[in-house]
Write a protein that holds these residues in place. Structure first.
Motif, PDB file in Angstrom:
ATOM      1  N   ALA A 170     -15.531  25.693   2.275  1.00 32.51           N
ATOM      2  CA  ALA A 170     -15.526  27.138   1.850  1.00 32.51           C
ATOM      3  C   ALA A 170     -14.185  27.378   1.073  1.00 32.51           C
ATOM      4  CB  ALA A 170     -16.014  28.034   2.702  1.00 32.51           C
ATOM      5  N   ALA A 171     -13.036  27.145   1.559  1.00 30.84           N
ATOM      6  CA  ALA A 171     -11.815  27.696   0.956  1.00 30.84           C
ATOM      7  C   ALA A 171     -11.562  26.832  -0.111  1.00 30.84           C
ATOM      8  CB  ALA A 171     -10.491  27.638   1.869  1.00 30.84           C
ATOM      9  N   ALA A 172     -11.880  25.630  -0.082  1.00 28.47           N
ATOM     10  CA  ALA A 172     -11.526  24.639  -1.210  1.00 28.47           C
ATOM     11  C   ALA A 172     -12.490  25.169  -2.333  1.00 28.47           C
ATOM     12  CB  ALA A 172     -11.744  23.290  -0.928  1.00 28.47           C
ATOM     13  N   ARG A 173     -13.673  25.323  -2.204  1.00 34.79           N
ATOM     14  CA  ARG A 173     -14.556  25.703  -2.997  1.00 34.79           C
ATOM     15  C   ARG A 173     -14.194  27.123  -3.980  1.00 34.79           C
ATOM     16  NH1 ARG A 173     -19.789  24.419  -3.481  1.00 34.79           N
ATOM     17  NH2 ARG A 173     -20.019  24.156  -1.531  1.00 34.79           N
ATOM     18  N   GLU A 174     -13.637  27.952  -3.174  1.00 32.86           N
ATOM     19  CA  GLU A 174     -12.948  29.166  -3.710  1.00 32.86           C
ATOM     20  C   GLU A 174     -11.988  28.920  -4.581  1.00 32.86           C
ATOM     21  OE1 GLU A 174     -11.372  33.737  -2.129  1.00 32.86           O
ATOM     22  OE2 GLU A 174     -12.593  32.351  -0.685  1.00 32.86           O
ATOM     23  N   ARG A 175     -11.003  27.934  -4.263  1.00 36.38           N
ATOM     24  CA  ARG A 175      -9.699  27.533  -4.686  1.00 36.38           C
ATOM     25  C   ARG A 175      -9.825  26.886  -6.012  1.00 36.38           C
ATOM     26  NH1 ARG A 175      -5.287  25.271  -0.672  1.00 36.38           N
ATOM     27  NH2 ARG A 175      -4.580  24.467  -2.896  1.00 36.38           N
ATOM     28  N   GLY A 176     -11.195  26.193  -5.984  1.00 37.33           N
ATOM     29  CA  GLY A 176     -11.218  25.246  -7.106  1.00 37.33           C
ATOM     30  C   GLY A 176     -10.380  23.781  -7.011  1.00 37.33           C
ATOM     31  N   PRO A 177     -10.797  23.131  -7.890  1.00 37.98           N
ATOM     32  CA  PRO A 177     -10.092  21.789  -8.024  1.00 37.98           C
ATOM     33  C   PRO A 177      -8.629  21.908  -8.352  1.00 37.98           C
ATOM     34  CG  PRO A 177     -11.559  21.919  -9.859  1.00 37.98           C
ATOM     35  CD  PRO A 177     -11.830  23.136  -8.915  1.00 37.98           C
ATOM     36  N   VAL A 178      -7.701  20.961  -7.972  1.00 33.59           N
ATOM     37  CA  VAL A 178      -6.372  20.885  -8.362  1.00 33.59           C
ATOM     38  C   VAL A 178      -6.317  20.879  -9.910  1.00 33.59           C
ATOM     39  CG1 VAL A 178      -4.398  19.347  -8.277  1.00 33.59           C
ATOM     40  CG2 VAL A 178      -5.541  19.543  -6.340  1.00 33.59           C
ATOM     41  N   LYS A 179      -5.472  21.718 -10.517  1.00 37.87           N
ATOM     42  CA  LYS A 179      -5.215  21.896 -11.828  1.00 37.87           C
ATOM     43  C   LYS A 179      -3.988  21.328 -11.958  1.00 37.87           C
ATOM     44  CE  LYS A 179      -7.998  25.911 -12.916  1.00 37.87           C
ATOM     45  NZ  LYS A 179      -8.703  25.884 -11.725  1.00 37.87           N
ATOM     46  N   LEU A 180      -3.802  20.055 -12.655  1.00 37.45           N
ATOM     47  CA  LEU A 180      -2.598  19.461 -13.142  1.00 37.45           C
ATOM     48  C   LEU A 180      -1.807  19.775 -13.978  1.00 37.45           C
ATOM     49  CD1 LEU A 180      -3.587  15.715 -12.146  1.00 37.45           C
ATOM     50  CD2 LEU A 180      -2.456  17.324 -10.668  1.00 37.45           C
ATOM     51  N   PRO A 181      -0.713  19.982 -14.189  1.00 38.53           N
ATOM     52  CA  PRO A 181       0.035  20.318 -15.484  1.00 38.53           C
ATOM     53  C   PRO A 181      -0.217  19.374 -16.670  1.00 38.53           C
ATOM     54  CG  PRO A 181       1.745  20.324 -13.581  1.00 38.53           C
ATOM     55  CD  PRO A 181       0.266  19.885 -13.102  1.00 38.53           C
ATOM     56  N   GLU A 182      -0.503  20.272 -17.602  1.00 37.11           N
ATOM     57  CA  GLU A 182      -0.949  19.226 -18.779  1.00 37.11           C
ATOM     58  C   GLU A 182      -0.022  18.160 -19.170  1.00 37.11           C
ATOM     59  OE1 GLU A 182      -2.233  19.912 -23.473  1.00 37.11           O
ATOM     60  OE2 GLU A 182      -1.947  21.542 -22.437  1.00 37.11           O
ATOM     61  N   GLY A 183      -0.307  16.993 -19.373  1.00 35.06           N
ATOM     62  CA  GLY A 183       0.365  15.777 -19.501  1.00 35.06           C
ATOM     63  C   GLY A 183       1.129  15.341 -18.416  1.00 35.06           C
ATOM     64  N   LEU A 184       0.868  15.712 -17.117  1.00 34.19           N
ATOM     65  CA  LEU A 184       1.497  15.153 -15.970  1.00 34.19           C
ATOM     66  C   LEU A 184       1.312  13.573 -15.770  1.00 34.19           C
ATOM     67  CD1 LEU A 184       3.565  15.618 -13.800  1.00 34.19           C
ATOM     68  CD2 LEU A 184       1.657  16.420 -12.457  1.00 34.19           C
ATOM     69  N   VAL A 185      -0.030  13.415 -15.948  1.00 32.88           N
ATOM     70  CA  VAL A 185      -0.649  12.311 -15.481  1.00 32.88           C
ATOM     71  C   VAL A 185      -0.150  11.090 -16.399  1.00 32.88           C
ATOM     72  CG1 VAL A 185      -2.653  10.718 -15.172  1.00 32.88           C
ATOM     73  CG2 VAL A 185      -2.771  13.212 -14.064  1.00 32.88           C
ATOM     74  N   GLU A 186      -0.168  11.517 -17.731  1.00 32.05           N
ATOM     75  CA  GLU A 186       0.181  10.739 -18.583  1.00 32.05           C
ATOM     76  C   GLU A 186       1.673  10.522 -18.557  1.00 32.05           C
ATOM     77  OE1 GLU A 186      -3.370  12.393 -19.769  1.00 32.05           O
ATOM     78  OE2 GLU A 186      -1.703  13.307 -19.089  1.00 32.05           O
ATOM     79  N   LEU A 187       2.520  11.571 -18.159  1.00 34.41           N
ATOM     80  CA  LEU A 187       4.054  11.238 -18.020  1.00 34.41           C
ATOM     81  C   LEU A 187       4.322  10.168 -16.742  1.00 34.41           C
ATOM     82  CD1 LEU A 187       6.928  12.263 -18.293  1.00 34.41           C
ATOM     83  CD2 LEU A 187       6.441  14.026 -16.678  1.00 34.41           C
ATOM     84  N   VAL A 188       3.551  10.211 -15.860  1.00 36.43           N
ATOM     85  CA  VAL A 188       3.779   9.612 -14.588  1.00 36.43           C
ATOM     86  C   VAL A 188       3.412   7.992 -14.946  1.00 36.43           C
ATOM     87  CG1 VAL A 188       3.152   9.111 -12.132  1.00 36.43           C
ATOM     88  CG2 VAL A 188       3.460  11.368 -12.970  1.00 36.43           C
TER      89      VAL A 188
END
Length: 472
Positions: free
Chosen positions: A394-412
């Motif tokens: 329930a808490a995870a649903r309320e928080r929503g999915p992880v929002k990664l900083p734009e471009g972070l995955v591409e950077l890594v």
């Protein structure tokens, strides 16, 4: 190394150890659903600890110098052989070493003209990839059924080549706790003259007791035609102190192929049954004492409670909106996923509430999920666990999915990791909320989300750097 000028008193040292452990996950009580196995019987753990201490300084390097090692190992290996279809075996430090020896035995007993190859399902434990890396084999990984998560015997058979020296099946595979079709896979291997190893590191000492407790467990051990070796960890559902495992071979000649001897030097005689040379007999003593302290009745009762807890857990998870169990495991390993809840956030929320639920990354079409290992102590706390899972969902649903900083995955993904020293990498990790040198239990949802978005080889490179930064 902070070596003191003068020796310190025992009480002071023990007090500092207690301080160092303050942020550790608890090893008793069932709130940690991976890494540790708890019977809920303090007297059994006490017997094992005392036996471990008695054997602590005995060196297993030379069994002729310490005959107690030979007798204890005969009894421990014999108990595993009695349960898993016979054979002859070796006591090892854990599942990885058992698998390493099985792979070495296969390689050395079946020389091929080309590079030796090994066929395994994508759900097989990474210890096989590690063994292949260390021992110079190539791995041919085959997909599993996307619904049942079981290996396809026909796909395994199709992957066998003239250079294949070993075929692998899991009983069960760790990620979803389901058993591969051992019989058909072993038959396919035998028809091509190839050895077949069953990885029963998790299930070897569990599945027979679940069967006696009423579970439907198909044949999987050395009694199955075509199975030539099997691994079984006693520090899992044998509840022994770590590290304790056994690898069994159907043929004594195959066991001898796992050994190593060297006479190419002028020193003492070198003959090793395991990867390690000098090692403490403490784990062997602890395993021996645990088996003796529990006996058949004790393990059967633990099997009953484990089976009941696993069934209740699966029922409870199915009743929580948004969650779904993966597969139909015969074992007591339960995995669940969600299409509407970020399971990495759910795992962090459970940790906030004092429970460790193990997150697993997506791979080969299998979604990211949460893994729970049900042990003998779980039944008494299963309702509390389900309550925490529901609250965390329930808490995870309320928080929503992880929002990664734009471009972070591409950077890594594009980062030149070799150009970064450990301090620089640690700074990068800290920028997304994880301090490799920090203490306590960090939130891992962001890290897991980044890893989940990367291909497997990039995940591996990042994880190696993360480990290096932790110990810098």
């Amino acid at each position: 190394m902070n070596l003191p000028d003068k020796g310190r008193e025992t009480g002071e040292l023990l007090a500092e150890i207690a301080r160092l452990k303050e942020a550790d996950l608890p090893v008793r009580g069932g709130k940690v659903t991976a890494y540790v196995y708890d019977t809920g019987r303090p007297e059994v753990h006490e017997a094992a600890a005392r036996a471990y201490f008695e054997m602590l300084e005995v060196n297993t390097l030379d069994p002729t110098a310490f005959p107690s090692v030979v007798e204890m190992e005969r009894q421990v290996v014999g108990a595993v052989a009695d349960l898993l279809g016979g054979g002859t075996g070796i006591f090892t430090s854990g599942g990885t070493e058992s698998i390493m020896l099985a792979v070495k035995a296969a390689r050395d007993s079946r020389p091929v003209a080309g590079r030796p190859r090994m066929v395994l399902p994508v759900t097989a434990h990474p210890a096989f990839h590690k063994a292949a890396h260390y021992l110079g084999l190539a791995v041919d990984a085959v997909p599993v059924d996307p619904v049942t998560f079981r290996a396809d015997a026909a796909a395994v058979e199709a992957a066998i080549t003239d250079d294949t020296v070993l075929v692998v099946a899991s009983a069960p595979s760790y990620p979803q706790g389901v058993m591969d079709p051992v019989g058909p896979i072993a038959r396919a291997a035998a028809a091509r003259g190839v050895l077949c190893h069953v990885d029963a590191c998790v299930g070897g000492w569990l599945l027979p007791w679940l069967r006696e407790a009423g579970a439907e467990i198909p044949p999987f051990d050395l009694s199955v035609p075509g199975v030539t070796s099997i691994s079984c960890d006693l520090h899992k559902f044998g509840y022994s102190p770590k590290g304790a495992s056994v690898v069994l071979f159907a043929d004594p000649a195959l066991r001898r192929a796992a050994y190593f001897a060297s006479a190419s030097w002028p020193g003492y005689t070198v003959i090793n049954a395991t990867v390690q040379s000098s090692k403490s007999a403490g784990p062997l003593g602890g395993a021996w004492a645990t088996l003796q302290a529990l006996g058949r009745e004790g393990y059967l009762e633990l099997g009953r409670t484990t089976l009941a807890a696993a069934r209740r857990l699966r029922e409870g998870i199915a009743a929580i909106g948004g969650l779904r169990a993966l597969g139909e495991p015969e074992s007591s390993l339960v995995a669940f996923a969600s299409d509407g809840i970020d399971v990495f956030v759910l795992s962090d929320e459970a940790r906030r509430r004092g429970w460790f639920l193990q997150p697993q990354l997506s791979y080969a079409g299998i979604p990211a999920n949460i893994h729970i290992t049900v042990t003998g102590v779980t039944l008494g706390g299963v309702e509390a666990m389900l309550e925490v899972i529901a609250e965390s969902a329930a808490a995870a649903r309320e928080r929503g999915p992880v929002k990664l900083p734009e471009g972070l995955v591409e950077l890594v993904a594009g980062l030149d990791l070799e150009a970064l020293d450990d301090a620089a990498f640690g700074g990068l990790a800290a920028s997304v909320g994880v301090d490799p040198g920090g203490s306590g239990q960090p939130e891992m949802a962001v890290v897991n989300a980044v890893l989940d978005a990367l291909p497997a080889d990039r995940r591996e490179a990042v994880l190696i750097r993360f480990l290096s930064a932790i110990y810098a």
